[in-house]
Enzyme design. Sequence first.
Site, PDB file in Angstrom:
ATOM      1  N   LYS A  38       0.847  -1.204   0.000  1.00 34.46           N
ATOM      2  CA  LYS A  38       0.000   0.000   0.000  1.00 34.46           C
ATOM      3  C   LYS A  38       0.879   1.250   0.000  1.00 34.46           C
ATOM      4  O   LYS A  38       2.084   1.167   0.298  1.00 34.46           O
ATOM      5  CB  LYS A  38      -0.914  -0.004   1.231  1.00 34.46           C
ATOM      6  N   ARG A 132     -11.201  -0.358  14.114  1.00 33.51           N
ATOM      7  CA  ARG A 132     -11.095   0.402  12.859  1.00 33.51           C
ATOM      8  C   ARG A 132     -12.175  -0.062  11.897  1.00 33.51           C
ATOM      9  O   ARG A 132     -13.252   0.503  11.853  1.00 33.51           O
ATOM     10  CB  ARG A 132      -9.670   0.245  12.292  1.00 33.51           C
ATOM     11  N   HIS A 160      -6.601  -7.653  12.720  1.00 27.80           N
ATOM     12  CA  HIS A 160      -5.408  -6.797  12.726  1.00 27.80           C
ATOM     13  C   HIS A 160      -5.099  -6.398  14.163  1.00 27.80           C
ATOM     14  O   HIS A 160      -5.997  -5.995  14.905  1.00 27.80           O
ATOM     15  CB  HIS A 160      -5.674  -5.553  11.869  1.00 27.80           C
ATOM     16  N   TYR A 258      16.109  31.378   6.322  1.00 26.58           N
ATOM     17  CA  TYR A 258      14.970  32.200   6.760  1.00 26.58           C
ATOM     18  C   TYR A 258      14.978  32.407   8.266  1.00 26.58           C
ATOM     19  O   TYR A 258      15.219  31.471   9.038  1.00 26.58           O
ATOM     20  CB  TYR A 258      13.662  31.511   6.377  1.00 26.58           C
ATOM     21  N   ASP A 306      12.913  24.015  -1.060  1.00 28.21           N
ATOM     22  CA  ASP A 306      13.655  23.257  -2.067  1.00 28.21           C
ATOM     23  C   ASP A 306      15.123  23.046  -1.729  1.00 28.21           C
ATOM     24  O   ASP A 306      15.839  22.373  -2.467  1.00 28.21           O
ATOM     25  CB  ASP A 306      13.585  24.011  -3.410  1.00 28.21           C
TER      26      ASP A 306
END
Length: 362
Positions: A38, A132, A160, A258, A306
Site C-alpha cells: 500500500k 477500525r 489486525h 529564513y 527546495d
Amino acid sequence: MAEIYRPTKAEVDLDAIARNLRMIRRSAGDPMVIAVVKANGYGHGAAEVAQKTLENGAEMLAVATPDEALHLRSAGIDADILVMGASPVSFIPAAQKNGIILTAYSIEWIQQAAAVSGEFRVHLKVDTGMGRIGIQPAEAEEALALLQRTPFRLEGIFTHFATADTADSPLFREQVAKFKEVLKKTGDGLMVHASNSAAALLHPEVSFDAVRAGIAMYGINPSGYVESELGSPLQPALTLSTEVIHVKKLPAGSPVSYGATYRTEQDEWIGTLPIGYADGLLRALQGQDVLVRGERVPIVGRICMDQCMVRLPREIKPGTPAVLLGMQGDERIRAEEWAERLGTIPYEIPCMLTARIPRFIR
Ligand SMILES: *Cc1c(COP(=O)(O)O)cnc(C)c1O
C-alpha cells in the site's frame, strides 16, 4: 524515466527487500507471506516491490485502496491482490473484472454487496480490538451465513493487531483469543491471517496460514521495542541522497536561512543541498545529520521548500555526494533516527517523501 537534472534521488534496493522478506518468513515460522505494498509500497514503488516479492516467494499482495489494486493490475501484475481497506460497493464490478479480493468489513457492506450480480472474492475482516473496520466477533455467525450465499466467494478471514509492536500486551492476547473464538465458527479451507510485521517477527505462534508483512520488508523496524528484541537483522532498502551543490566560507556571526535562526559561531564552511520540505524533508528536521564524505554533518538554519544548508567540517568540492537516509562509508542514517527527531513512528518517514523525488528502483 525522463532526464533528471537535479541530483536529489531515492534509490531502492529490491534485493534488500527480498532478503527482509525471507527473514520475516523464517521468523514467522514459514507461513505464506502477503506482501503489503500500500501507499506506493511505503514510498518504495508498489509495482516494482510487488514483482520482486512475488519472485521471492510472496503468495499474495495487499493494498489499502481499490485504486492501488488497479494500479498494480495496470502494471501487469496478475497475482492475487487483497484490498484491506473499505472498498465501496460501486467498485465490485471492477474487482470482478480484475480478480481483486475485497474485504467484507461490516454487516451493512455485506448486505449491500449481496445485490451485485456475478461472483466476487472476499476475505472477512474481524475487529478483535483495533476498532477500525471489521465485523464485531458477535456478528461473526450472521456475517458467515450471509457470505455463504452468492455473489460471495469467501476465501479468507483476518484480523489486525493494535499492539503487536509493544512489550507484553494484554490487548494482543485478548485479540488472539477473540479471533480464535471466531475461527471455531468458520469451516475449513479459509486462508487465515492476522500478523503484521511486528507480530510476524515476535509472535510466530499466531502466524496462522499467512502473515501480512509491510514495514519490516522495507527494512524498517515497526517500533523501538521490536528493534530491542530483534537487534538489527533488517536491511533498509531506501537510500535518499543528493549532492552538495554550493560551498562557501562564512565569517563568524553570519546568518543562515529564513529567520536567521542560525548564525555561524566562527568561520564556517556552509554547504547547500538541493532538497527541502517540498521533497518531504520536513522543517522539523533542522539539526538532523546528513552524511558527507562518510561523516555526519548537521542541517543548520531553517529547511527551505527546495534547499537546505549543512555545516561542513572543512572545504569540499561542489558535487560531493550527500546521503540523507542510508549508508555512506561506515555511517548510516536510518528512518528510525528521523522518526525519533520528529517524535513519530518510522512508518511515516518513507511515506512522507514526496513525488518530486525520483525513485530509482532496482
Ligand atoms: C498496513 C497493514 C499491514 C502491514 O503492517 P506493517 O506493520 O507495516 O507490517 C497489515 N495489515 C493491515 C490491515 C494493514 O493495514
